[in-house]
Scaffold this motif. Structure first.
Motif, mmCIF file in Angstrom:
data_model
loop_
_atom_site.group_PDB
_atom_site.id
_atom_site.type_symbol
_atom_site.label_atom_id
_atom_site.label_comp_id
_atom_site.label_asym_id
_atom_site.label_seq_id
_atom_site.Cartn_x
_atom_site.Cartn_y
_atom_site.Cartn_z
ATOM 1 N N THR A 162 -4.750 -1.914 -7.682
ATOM 2 C CA THR A 162 -6.036 -1.310 -7.368
ATOM 3 C C THR A 162 -5.831 -0.134 -6.432
ATOM 4 O O THR A 162 -4.696 0.294 -6.187
ATOM 5 C CB THR A 162 -6.981 -2.370 -6.741
ATOM 6 O OG1 THR A 162 -8.298 -1.827 -6.628
ATOM 7 C CG2 THR A 162 -6.498 -2.836 -5.381
ATOM 8 N N VAL A 163 -6.920 0.377 -5.899
ATOM 9 C CA VAL A 163 -6.890 1.409 -4.870
ATOM 10 C C VAL A 163 -7.548 0.812 -3.626
ATOM 11 O O VAL A 163 -8.618 0.216 -3.714
ATOM 12 C CB VAL A 163 -7.657 2.672 -5.324
ATOM 13 C CG1 VAL A 163 -7.730 3.681 -4.203
ATOM 14 C CG2 VAL A 163 -7.005 3.273 -6.553
ATOM 15 N N GLU A 164 -6.879 0.944 -2.489
ATOM 16 C CA GLU A 164 -7.437 0.476 -1.218
ATOM 17 C C GLU A 164 -7.300 1.583 -0.194
ATOM 18 O O GLU A 164 -6.202 2.127 -0.017
ATOM 19 C CB GLU A 164 -6.693 -0.778 -0.756
ATOM 20 C CG GLU A 164 -7.267 -1.377 0.509
ATOM 21 C CD GLU A 164 -6.570 -2.650 0.904
ATOM 22 O OE1 GLU A 164 -5.840 -2.622 1.911
ATOM 23 O OE2 GLU A 164 -6.753 -3.664 0.201
ATOM 24 N N ASP A 165 -8.395 1.927 0.453
ATOM 25 C CA ASP A 165 -8.409 3.014 1.437
ATOM 26 C C ASP A 165 -7.778 4.287 0.874
ATOM 27 O O ASP A 165 -7.042 4.988 1.567
ATOM 28 C CB ASP A 165 -7.707 2.592 2.729
ATOM 29 C CG ASP A 165 -8.434 1.475 3.452
ATOM 30 O OD1 ASP A 165 -9.683 1.428 3.387
ATOM 31 O OD2 ASP A 165 -7.762 0.639 4.070
ATOM 32 N N GLY A 166 -8.022 4.544 -0.403
ATOM 33 C CA GLY A 166 -7.526 5.746 -1.044
ATOM 34 C C GLY A 166 -6.063 5.711 -1.444
ATOM 35 O O GLY A 166 -5.517 6.732 -1.872
ATOM 36 N N ARG B 173 0.861 -1.182 0.000
ATOM 37 C CA ARG B 173 0.000 0.000 0.000
ATOM 38 C C ARG B 173 0.896 1.229 0.000
ATOM 39 O O ARG B 173 1.586 1.517 0.964
ATOM 40 C CB ARG B 173 -0.883 -0.014 1.241
ATOM 41 C CG ARG B 173 -2.282 0.392 0.928
ATOM 42 C CD ARG B 173 -3.192 0.066 2.045
ATOM 43 N NE ARG B 173 -3.446 1.315 2.745
ATOM 44 C CZ ARG B 173 -4.087 1.400 3.874
ATOM 45 N NH1 ARG B 173 -4.522 0.324 4.470
ATOM 46 N NH2 ARG B 173 -4.296 2.557 4.415
ATOM 47 N N MET B 174 0.897 1.953 -1.117
ATOM 48 C CA MET B 174 1.846 3.041 -1.335
ATOM 49 C C MET B 174 1.337 4.373 -0.801
ATOM 50 O O MET B 174 0.160 4.693 -0.921
ATOM 51 C CB MET B 174 2.110 3.181 -2.835
ATOM 52 C CG MET B 174 2.686 1.953 -3.472
ATOM 53 S SD MET B 174 2.656 2.056 -5.272
ATOM 54 C CE MET B 174 1.953 0.460 -5.659
ATOM 55 N N ASP B 175 2.250 5.139 -0.258
ATOM 56 C CA ASP B 175 1.957 6.512 0.139
ATOM 57 C C ASP B 175 1.663 7.321 -1.128
ATOM 58 O O ASP B 175 2.397 7.218 -2.119
ATOM 59 C CB ASP B 175 3.165 7.101 0.875
ATOM 60 C CG ASP B 175 2.974 8.563 1.198
ATOM 61 O OD1 ASP B 175 2.222 8.864 2.142
ATOM 62 O OD2 ASP B 175 3.583 9.399 0.479
ATOM 63 N N THR B 176 0.590 8.114 -1.101
ATOM 64 C CA THR B 176 0.176 8.837 -2.305
ATOM 65 C C THR B 176 1.228 9.844 -2.760
ATOM 66 O O THR B 176 1.596 9.869 -3.935
ATOM 67 C CB THR B 176 -1.180 9.531 -2.085
ATOM 68 O OG1 THR B 176 -2.150 8.520 -1.761
ATOM 69 C CG2 THR B 176 -1.626 10.280 -3.330
ATOM 70 N N ALA B 177 1.726 10.668 -1.847
ATOM 71 C CA ALA B 177 2.710 11.690 -2.241
ATOM 72 C C ALA B 177 3.991 11.037 -2.769
ATOM 73 O O ALA B 177 4.525 11.456 -3.805
ATOM 74 C CB ALA B 177 3.019 12.607 -1.062
ATOM 75 N N ALA B 178 4.476 10.008 -2.078
ATOM 76 C CA ALA B 178 5.713 9.348 -2.507
ATOM 77 C C ALA B 178 5.524 8.633 -3.842
ATOM 78 O O ALA B 178 6.405 8.680 -4.709
ATOM 79 C CB ALA B 178 6.191 8.369 -1.444
#
Length: 96
Positions: free
Chosen positions: A40-44, A6-11
């Motif tokens: 996919t997208v999970e929890d944004g 689960r990747m950090d959005t900004a990074a």
């Protein structure tokens, strides 16, 4: 094994701008010999699920490193079975 990242959005946004995100994912898929991978997208958050055979748990830090260091990701490892392994496991159960 299921590897969930689960990747950090900004990074991950920065990694996309720098052309690194696809490189990190492709390198990892090749390194682990992925049987399959889904995105996919999970929890944004951008999330990927990678299924592969983990031969040695000592590989986990190396596999996880680019996700932690370059994507600020949360990394999860979950043991999973395919249908053949499920059959073997259930066959090994002694009836009560």
């Amino acid at each position: 094994m299921l590897l969930k990242v689960r990747m950090d959005t900004a990074a991950s946004n920065e990694a996309i701008k720098q052309g690194a995100l696809l490189r990190i994912l492709e390198d990892t898929l090749q390194e682990v010999g992925a049987e399959s991978a889904y995105f996919t997208v999970e929890d944004g958050c951008r999330t990927c699920y990678v299924f592969f055979d983990l031969a040695d748990a000592a590989q986990m830090p190396k596999i996880s490193r680019p996700f932690f260091m370059e994507l600020g990701a949360k990394v999860y490892y979950v043991p999973v079975m395919n249908v053949e392994e499920l059959h073997q496991g259930i066959s090994a159960i002694t009836p009560v």
